[in-house]
Design an enzyme around this catalytic site. Structure first.
Site, PDB file in Angstrom:
ATOM      1  N   GLN A   1       0.810  -1.189  -0.016  1.00  0.00           N
ATOM      2  CA  GLN A   1       0.011  -0.171  -0.069  1.00  0.00           C
ATOM      3  C   GLN A   1       0.925   1.384  -0.078  1.00  0.00           C
ATOM      4  O   GLN A   1       0.334   2.293  -0.175  1.00  0.00           O
ATOM      5  CB  GLN A   1      -1.139   0.099   1.107  1.00  0.00           C
TER       6      GLN A   1
ATOM      7  N   TYR B   1      -6.464   7.631   4.948  1.00  0.00           N
ATOM      8  CA  TYR B   1      -6.583   7.287   6.572  1.00  0.00           C
ATOM      9  C   TYR B   1      -5.496   8.137   7.264  1.00  0.00           C
ATOM     10  O   TYR B   1      -5.233   7.861   8.447  1.00  0.00           O
ATOM     11  CB  TYR B   1      -6.366   5.795   6.927  1.00  0.00           C
TER      12      TYR B   1
ATOM     13  N   GLU C   1      -4.584  -2.042  14.320  1.00  0.00           N
ATOM     14  CA  GLU C   1      -5.185  -1.225  13.217  1.00  0.00           C
ATOM     15  C   GLU C   1      -6.405  -0.381  13.874  1.00  0.00           C
ATOM     16  O   GLU C   1      -7.371  -1.326  14.373  1.00  0.00           O
ATOM     17  CB  GLU C   1      -5.382  -1.624  11.907  1.00  0.00           C
TER      18      GLU C   1
ATOM     19  N   GLU D   1      -4.558 -10.028   9.168  1.00  0.00           N
ATOM     20  CA  GLU D   1      -5.934 -10.140   9.031  1.00  0.00           C
ATOM     21  C   GLU D   1      -6.497 -11.281   7.996  1.00  0.00           C
ATOM     22  O   GLU D   1      -6.819 -11.280   7.060  1.00  0.00           O
ATOM     23  CB  GLU D   1      -6.556  -9.138   8.254  1.00  0.00           C
TER      24      GLU D   1
ATOM     25  N   SER E   1      -5.469   2.242  -1.133  1.00  0.00           N
ATOM     26  CA  SER E   1      -6.431   0.913  -0.176  1.00  0.00           C
ATOM     27  C   SER E   1      -6.967   0.044  -1.316  1.00  0.00           C
ATOM     28  O   SER E   1      -7.423   0.309  -2.399  1.00  0.00           O
ATOM     29  CB  SER E   1      -7.564   1.939   0.055  1.00  0.00           C
TER      30      SER E   1
ATOM     31  N   HIS F   1       1.175  -9.345   4.478  1.00  0.00           N
ATOM     32  CA  HIS F   1       0.132  -8.417   4.525  1.00  0.00           C
ATOM     33  C   HIS F   1      -0.689  -8.409   3.207  1.00  0.00           C
ATOM     34  O   HIS F   1      -0.402  -7.377   2.306  1.00  0.00           O
ATOM     35  CB  HIS F   1       0.581  -7.168   5.082  1.00  0.00           C
TER      36      HIS F   1
HETATM   37  C1  BGP Z   1      -7.121  -3.614   6.629  1.00  0.00           C
HETATM   38  C2  BGP Z   1      -6.029  -3.813   6.238  1.00  0.00           C
HETATM   39  C3  BGP Z   1      -5.207  -2.702   5.809  1.00  0.00           C
HETATM   40  C4  BGP Z   1      -6.068  -1.436   5.349  1.00  0.00           C
HETATM   41  C5  BGP Z   1      -7.484  -1.401   6.168  1.00  0.00           C
HETATM   42  C6  BGP Z   1      -8.197  -0.402   5.770  1.00  0.00           C
HETATM   43  O1  BGP Z   1      -8.347  -4.578   6.436  1.00  0.00           O
HETATM   44  O2  BGP Z   1      -5.156  -4.697   7.065  1.00  0.00           O
HETATM   45  O3  BGP Z   1      -4.275  -3.051   4.730  1.00  0.00           O
HETATM   46  O4  BGP Z   1      -6.252  -1.214   3.958  1.00  0.00           O
HETATM   47  O5  BGP Z   1      -8.041  -2.510   6.380  1.00  0.00           O
HETATM   48  O6  BGP Z   1      -9.147  -0.832   4.778  1.00  0.00           O
HETATM   49  P1  BGP Z   1      -9.570  -0.344   3.261  1.00  0.00           P
HETATM   50  O7  BGP Z   1      -8.324   0.167   2.833  1.00  0.00           O
HETATM   51  O8  BGP Z   1     -10.359  -1.285   2.696  1.00  0.00           O
HETATM   52  O9  BGP Z   1     -10.435   0.889   3.867  1.00  0.00           O
END
Ligand code: BGP
Length: 468
Positions: free
Chosen positions: A18, A437, A374, A160, A428, A115
């Site tokens: 990312q 974010y 997170e 995750e 993302s 990841h």
């Molecule tokens: C989690 C992941 C991240 C990140 C975050 C936000 O699931 O570990 O890598 O992306 O979520 O999610 P998103 O980017 O889909 O909004």
């Protein structure tokens, strides 16, 4: 003064794919996303946040804003480009520079091995559905443990497991884009727990210094009302998304209650679930050796019974109110008018974080330690002409979740860290670049960094915890 202890870890999180960009540079191998994104034609992973070249700038900024630790993931395909073959020295050198830079600025790196970025060659052979991937993962893990032993003390095996395979086989938002395949989703959940366990056992048996943990995305599922059918749906949903793997993680086996629900979800296909004796032995051995659980918590959901056809619409654009999630036999995510949502329809509900941590403590008293690895708010931030970004909503979101952590800590839950998602704006997975974010705004055209109001607030929080 903060109610958090001085040994609390205030951090920020990132992930290789990312932030790094440079996806074809210095021998990096392709990953599952490369082909998927090319085909979709919506976004590119390059240059993302150009962390590959600007890591020092970002690590320095982090240290200036009171951050004590950063979650960084290693891209497996930089180290072993095809996942199983030759080792790429340039990849090894790159992460050594990154970790040494963290040390230079007094930042503790928390390093994730996987990841969401399986090398393409392994992905084509089935990814976590292929049991051989576990051996390949073990070889890669051992290599990086040996390599970075002196600079990394906190390791995370997999980020995750549920979000990855739910995206792959239920919502279809992640490659290969399959939908409603509960068997593949559960098989890949188990295989990841087996893989994770193998790595924990390796880490402990070889006596590396430091700690090792697993990061779960844990979402609270509440029944929309007290009707029994809806309550059962919420319970099932929870087991599918959280409970099955939490059992594997902490108990080292799947309880009969969880297996009963898995059987109900899979029906006749239950017999196809391949859970081997030697894997269960690994899982059993790893459970008591786990040093910490990382919880990624963004939202809670409200559930209703659903036994009609499945239908999912993933809101990957930020058009509020467009999400649909209905999976036959697992449940439907329904609107709870009382709870606010962001533009991607994620509920903002800090109580859910408290409830989840309390559940871990009650159901798995051997949990040792929790880090919230997170948490953060996806938002369409606006850069003002004067270079400022007024992200009050994000500050509000983070403050409420920190308060939930303070309450949990005061109530005897051993929660010892918080990593905001994310350090800087980044790519993302299924949403591209308009879902930001970061504490630091990135103009993706120029790659210039701007300090958001939330970063200033975070610095203040850091001073409240550790003093100036
Ligand atoms: C989690 C992941 C991240 C990140 C975050 C936000 O699931 O570990 O890598 O992306 O979520 O999610 P998103 O980017 O889909 O909004």
């Amino acid at each position: 003064m903060s109610k958090l202890p001085k040994d609390f870890v205030l951090g920020a999180a990132t992930a290789a794919y990312q932030v790094e960009g440079s996806s074809t540079v210095d021998g990096k191998g392709r990953v599952l996303w490369d082909g998927f994104l090319e085909k979709q034609g919506r976004f590119s992973t390059d240059p993302a946040s150009d962390f590959y070249n600007r890591y020092e700038e970002d690590i320095k900024l982090a240290s200036e804003y009171g951050i004590k630790a950063i979650r960084i993931s290693i891209a497996w395909s930089r180290i072993i480009p095809d996942g199983t073959g030759e080792v790429n020295q340039k990849g090894l050198d790159y992460y050594r520079k990154v970790f040494e830079t963290c040390r230079k600025y007094d930042i503790e790196p928390f390093v994730t091995l996987h990841h969401f970025d399986t090398p393409e060659t392994l992905f084509e052979k089935g990814d976590w559905l292929n049991k051989d991937q576990i051996n390949a993962f073990e070889r890669y893990a051992e290599l990086v443990f040996d390599e970075y032993n002196d600079v990394v003390k906190y390791w995370i095996t997999i980020n995750e497991p549920i979000a990855y395979v739910q995206g792959q086989y239920i919502t279809g938002a992640f490659p290969p884009g399959e939908q409603y395949n509960t068997l593949k989703c559960l098989q890949a959940q188990h295989n990841q727990i087996a893989a994770h366990s193998r790595i924990v056992n390796l880490f402990k048996s070889k006596g590396y210094e430091g700690e090792i943990g697993l990061v779960h995305a844990l979402t609270q599922f509440y029944s929309i009302d007290d009707q029994p059918l809806n309550q059962i749906a919420a319970y099932k949903h929870d087991i599918f998304m959280n409970g099955f793997m939490l059992d594997g993680t902490f108990l080292g086996y799947y309880t009969p209650a969880k297996l009963t629900v898995v059987k109900e979800i899979l029906g006749e296909e239950f017999d196809k679930l391949d859970i081997r004796k030697e894997e269960l032995e690994d899982i059993k051995k790893a459970a008591p050796q786990l040093d910490f659980l990382g919880i990624n918590y963004y939202q809670s959901n409200w559930i209703k019974y659903h036994n009609e056809e499945s239908y999912i619409h993933h809101n990957g654009t930020g058009d509020k109110g467009t999400s649909v999630f209905r999976v036959k036999g697992i449940g439907e995510v329904v609107k709870n008018e009382a709870i606010p949502t962001n533009d991607w329809d994620w509920y903002i509900y800090p109580e859910g974080l408290y409830d989840m941590m309390e559940r871990v403590k009650n159901d798995y008293p051997n949990y040792k330690k929790i880090y919230v690895t997170e948490n953060g708010l996806g938002y369409k931030d606006v850069l003002e002409d004067n270079g400022e970004v007024h992200d009050d909503e994000r500050i509000d979101y983070v403050r409420q979740h920190i308060e939930a952590i303070e309450r949990a800590y005061a109530d005897g839950i051993n929660v010892k860290g918080y990593f905001i998602w994310s350090l800087q704006d980044m790519f993302s997975w299924s949403n591209g670049y308009n879902k930001r974010y970061g504490l630091f705004y990135i103009d993706f055209e120029t790659q210039k960094r701007y300090v958001k109001d939330s970063a200033k607030w975070y610095k203040q929080l850091s001073e409240d915890i550790y003093g100036k």
